[in-house]
Design a protein around this motif. Structure first.
Motif, mmCIF file in Angstrom:
data_model
loop_
_atom_site.group_PDB
_atom_site.id
_atom_site.type_symbol
_atom_site.label_atom_id
_atom_site.label_comp_id
_atom_site.label_asym_id
_atom_site.label_seq_id
_atom_site.Cartn_x
_atom_site.Cartn_y
_atom_site.Cartn_z
ATOM 1 N N SER A 515 -8.934 -12.981 3.485
ATOM 2 C CA SER A 515 -8.234 -11.730 2.699
ATOM 3 C C SER A 515 -8.417 -10.499 3.335
ATOM 4 O O SER A 515 -7.482 -9.679 3.596
ATOM 5 N N ILE A 516 -9.657 -10.270 3.583
ATOM 6 C CA ILE A 516 -10.054 -8.941 4.208
ATOM 7 C C ILE A 516 -9.384 -8.762 5.539
ATOM 8 O O ILE A 516 -8.982 -7.864 6.126
ATOM 9 N N THR A 517 -9.364 -9.938 6.376
ATOM 10 C CA THR A 517 -9.036 -9.803 7.909
ATOM 11 C C THR A 517 -7.272 -9.764 7.918
ATOM 12 O O THR A 517 -6.773 -8.837 8.527
ATOM 13 N N ARG A 518 -6.742 -10.249 6.884
ATOM 14 C CA ARG A 518 -5.179 -10.136 6.669
ATOM 15 C C ARG A 518 -4.946 -8.918 6.341
ATOM 16 O O ARG A 518 -4.023 -8.061 6.618
ATOM 17 N N ALA A 519 -5.860 -8.071 5.564
ATOM 18 C CA ALA A 519 -5.428 -6.683 4.980
ATOM 19 C C ALA A 519 -5.565 -5.899 6.234
ATOM 20 O O ALA A 519 -4.947 -4.854 6.469
ATOM 21 N N VAL A 520 -6.707 -6.267 7.069
ATOM 22 C CA VAL A 520 -7.017 -5.021 8.414
ATOM 23 C C VAL A 520 -5.576 -5.388 9.200
ATOM 24 O O VAL A 520 -5.419 -4.467 9.638
ATOM 25 N N ARG A 521 -5.353 -6.517 9.371
ATOM 26 C CA ARG A 521 -4.182 -6.839 10.340
ATOM 27 C C ARG A 521 -2.911 -6.564 10.031
ATOM 28 O O ARG A 521 -1.851 -6.408 10.647
ATOM 29 N N GLY A 522 -2.908 -6.094 8.461
ATOM 30 C CA GLY A 522 -1.350 -5.321 8.177
ATOM 31 C C GLY A 522 -0.742 -6.354 7.607
ATOM 32 O O GLY A 522 0.688 -6.051 7.598
ATOM 33 N N ALA A 523 -1.018 -7.461 7.312
ATOM 34 C CA ALA A 523 -0.100 -8.402 6.699
ATOM 35 C C ALA A 523 0.732 -7.884 5.348
ATOM 36 O O ALA A 523 0.016 -7.336 4.725
ATOM 37 N N PRO A 524 1.976 -8.426 5.133
ATOM 38 C CA PRO A 524 2.497 -7.835 4.131
ATOM 39 C C PRO A 524 1.818 -8.213 2.734
ATOM 40 O O PRO A 524 1.492 -9.282 2.398
ATOM 41 N N ARG A 525 1.492 -6.915 1.944
ATOM 42 C CA ARG A 525 1.063 -7.239 0.567
ATOM 43 C C ARG A 525 -0.403 -7.721 0.502
ATOM 44 O O ARG A 525 -1.048 -7.934 -0.391
ATOM 45 N N ALA A 526 -1.155 -7.804 1.819
ATOM 46 C CA ALA A 526 -2.424 -8.103 1.916
ATOM 47 C C ALA A 526 -3.411 -7.392 1.192
ATOM 48 O O ALA A 526 -4.320 -8.000 0.562
ATOM 49 N N VAL A 527 -3.405 -5.963 1.251
ATOM 50 C CA VAL A 527 -4.323 -5.288 0.143
ATOM 51 C C VAL A 527 -4.022 -5.489 -1.000
ATOM 52 O O VAL A 527 -4.893 -5.834 -1.766
ATOM 53 N N ASP A 528 -2.906 -5.565 -1.524
ATOM 54 C CA ASP A 528 -2.730 -5.779 -3.021
ATOM 55 C C ASP A 528 -3.244 -7.307 -3.302
ATOM 56 O O ASP A 528 -3.784 -7.552 -4.299
ATOM 57 N N GLN A 529 -2.881 -8.401 -2.295
ATOM 58 C CA GLN A 529 -3.362 -9.572 -2.543
ATOM 59 C C GLN A 529 -5.217 -9.837 -2.667
ATOM 60 O O GLN A 529 -5.527 -10.522 -3.460
#
Length: 654
Positions: A515-529
């Motif tokens: 989840s952390i890597t996807r947030a850094v990568r900028g995946a859609p809604r990753a920070v919210d998820q």
């Protein structure tokens, strides 16, 4: 005038001084150059270079190190690091530029007096300085340069495990114990560098032929142990690693009932024969045969660094101390093994272990106050947040007593990162790797040091090699991932998490990291998820993972949320902090290390970072020791780091 050297030309003199003495240092550098010497000092930093990397390189390469002692430099962490590095390699030329007493550890050296010098090349003190530098450089000329690493002025000895029949466990243990005894007897010698046991004990059988090159050793001590009837026959020999020529050899034959006399004789004769390796003092307390067997088994197990081996090592060493309660080294080894188990247990199980560590370390030091690992074990008993000066003093005292302890160097390096002294940590990690080059802990430290210097390609390559050798080593696996994530190589970090991992890494922990890597990568809604995942967990995940999530949120621009997470994770009451399940516990006393790593660059750009440091007691610590962290210069143009730390520190109850 000979021009000052840059990074491409080895300097004759590395000049070490406190910033308050810059005018004197510049004058002295010019005078030394006028005398025909090549001088390097930090005003010669190459444009765009990483200052820590270049300083480390020049410090290793210089023919000698001239240290300027003054009221400022005797308390400067940087100057003390550079002076210790030079002292341990016999390259130190100390100079007093003010009427001060050198720090403890440097008072045995003759100090040249330039306190009244004004630049006169005929001044008696300056003439003596030139002569001292030239004598030191003349002694270094006969040594061939070491292209792949820092040149060594001292003999570098590898004590290899003695050979024994593969099917005879008792004789194999005795063979290891002989090598162990010799290492310990020589470990405090000031005239030699010893390869750490973790590295040298890996080279057995056919691999011994690699020892000279793999360990960068100049001398090898090896031997064999055999049982012939009721007798033990031992052959020990010293060889020159470069030429393979035998320098000394001796044969011993003893009745099996007199094993301890055999160990004493071999250790004593080697120490006497190799005059540059004399131990400082005799071993405190002797074990009987059964207790010694437990001691050696415990030592073997403690080198494996996993939960099961740590527990088994504790049981063996407890048996050793019961059998020989007067043996200081057994108590120190027990303290270290017990401290290691703190990394593998849940928080509510730690207090009784901490008490046991304190007891065994105190027993060891009461009998022998030169046992470095007992000092290191005591650091684990201190709270993660606070007691900064006490931790520093314990680690420095341990290394003063036992300068060849690579694990203790790694512990001090970790502490130095935790208080922001990055350059000192890099030097400690480099020396630990030089002493113990086949140790997974030394590889971990070297990898972290490369990351701290911004040498990401070298860091990645080193971690890949290390993980091929130790695929189940948790911290090697984790830090490789963390470096990739925080070095703009996020896709590689994500693939790393999804590749084969150590067996003790569980799926829930891995999912949080994904989840952390996807947030850094900028995946859609990753920070919210990511936050939804934390909220759904029903546990204190935000606090437990705060040291990871906080820097990531700052990196993404969510500064308010980042500091809220860190305030929760690092807020009082102080407690042991973790980065997830038990295998990934931050080493006790190093909870703040993440704040000063490259992962937290964006976090440090906000003045609330200085406020946080002040609340954690770091501002008071820096003020007390008159040394500020490397990041103070990093943020100087953004906000007044010193003032904000000091303001908050003054409001924190003592």
């Amino acid at each position: 005038m000979v021009p000052s050297t840059g990074a491409c030309e080895m300097a004759d003199v590395f000049l070490s001084y406190a910033s308050e003495d810059r005018v004197t240092a510049t004058l002295l550098a010019q005078a030394l150059e006028s005398a025909g010497l090549r001088v390097w000092y930090d005003r010669r930093l190459q444009g765009g270079s990483l200052f820590a990397a270049e300083i480390e390189r020049e410090l290793h390469a210089a023919g000698c190190v001239v240290v300027l002692w003054s009221a400022a430099s005797i308390t400067s962490e940087w100057v003390l690091d550079e002076a210790a590095h030079a002292r341990d390699r016999n390259r130190l030329v100390p100079v007093a530029v003010a009427p001060v007493t050198p720090p403890i550890g440097f008072r045995q050296r003759h100090v040249l007096d330039l306190s009244a010098w004004g630049g006169d090349p005929e001044h008696a003190g300056f003439v003596e300085l030139i002569a001292s530098v030239r004598r030191l450089l003349a002694g270094a000329e006969s040594r061939a340069p070491d292209i792949d690493g820092p040149p060594r002025a001292l003999p570098h000895l590898a004590v290899l495990p003695f050979d024994a029949p593969a099917n005879d466990e008792d004789t194999s243990l005795l063979a290891d114990s002989l090598a162990e005894e010799i290492l310990l007897a020589l470990g405090r010698a000031r005239g030699i560098r010893l390869v750490g046991r973790t590295s040298s004990f890996q080279l057995r059988g056919a691999r011994k032929s690699e020892a000279g090159s793999v360990l960068n050793a100049t001398h090898l001590l090896d031997g064999t142990v055999r049982r012939v009837g009721s007798a033990l026959q031992v052959v020990a020999q010293l060889t020159d690693a470069a030429t393979g020529s035998m320098l000394w050899s001796s044969r011993y034959s003893y009745d099996q009932a007199n094993v301890l006399a055999l160990q004493d004789t071999i250790t004593s004769e080697i120490a006497a024969t190799l005059q540059f390796m004399l131990a400082d003092r005799p071993v405190s307390g002797r074990l009987d045969a059964r207790a010694y067997d437990f001691y050696i088994r415990g030592r073997r197990l403690s080198r494996l660094h996993n939960a099961e081996a740590c527990n088994q090592a504790v049981h063996c060493l407890e048996a050793a101390t019961r059998g020989a309660p007067q043996h200081a080294r057994a108590w120190a080894a027990l303290a270290a093994a017990r401290a290691e188990t703190l990394s593998f247990v849940e928080l509510d199980a730690q207090p009784p272990i901490v008490l046991a560590v304190r007891e065994s370390a105190a027993r060891a030091l009461a009998m022998d106050n030169t046992l470095g690992e007992a000092y290191a074990a005591q650091v684990f008993c201190l709270p993660d947040i606070g007691a900064w000066r006490q931790k520093q003093e314990l680690l420095d005292a341990g290394l003063q007593a036992d300068p060849n302890d690579a694990l203790l160097l790694a512990r001090r390096a970790l502490f130095r990162v935790s208080v922001g002294f990055i350059r000192g940590a890099v030097l400690d990690h480099a020396l630990a790797f030089e002493i113990d080059p086949l140790s997974p802990q030394a590889h971990l430290g070297k990898g972290i040091a490369l990351w701290l210097q911004g040498r990401i390609g070298e860091c990645d390559a080193l971690f890949r090699r290390a993980r091929d050798s130790w695929p189940e080593h948790l911290l090697l696996w984790f830090y490789h991932y963390w470096v990739l994530l925080n070095s703009e190589r996020v896709e590689e970090a994500e693939r790393h998490l999804q590749s084969p991992r150590p067996a003790t890494v569980d799926d829930p922990w891995t999912q949080i990291q994904l989840s952390i890597t996807r947030a850094v990568r900028g995946a859609p809604r990753a920070v919210d998820q990511l936050f939804e995942k934390i909220e759904r967990s029903g546990t204190d995940v935000g606090s437990r993972y705060g040291l990871q999530i906080g820097p990531v949120l700052a990196r993404l621009g969510y500064f308010d949320k980042a500091f809220a997470v860190l305030d929760s994770s690092l807020g009082p009451p102080w407690r042991s902090h973790v980065w997830g399940p038990a295998p990934f516990r931050v080493r006790p006393g190093a909870a703040t290390a993440a704040l000063f790593s490259p992962a937290s660059r964006e976090l440090r750009s906000d003045m609330r970072f200085a406020t946080l440091c002040g609340r954690l007691g770091l501002g008071s610590f820096w003020t007390e020791c008159n040394t500020w962290p490397d990041c103070a210069a990093e943020v100087r143009s953004t906000y007044a780091f010193h003032q904000e730390c000091s303001r908050v520190a003054s409001q924190v109850p003592a």
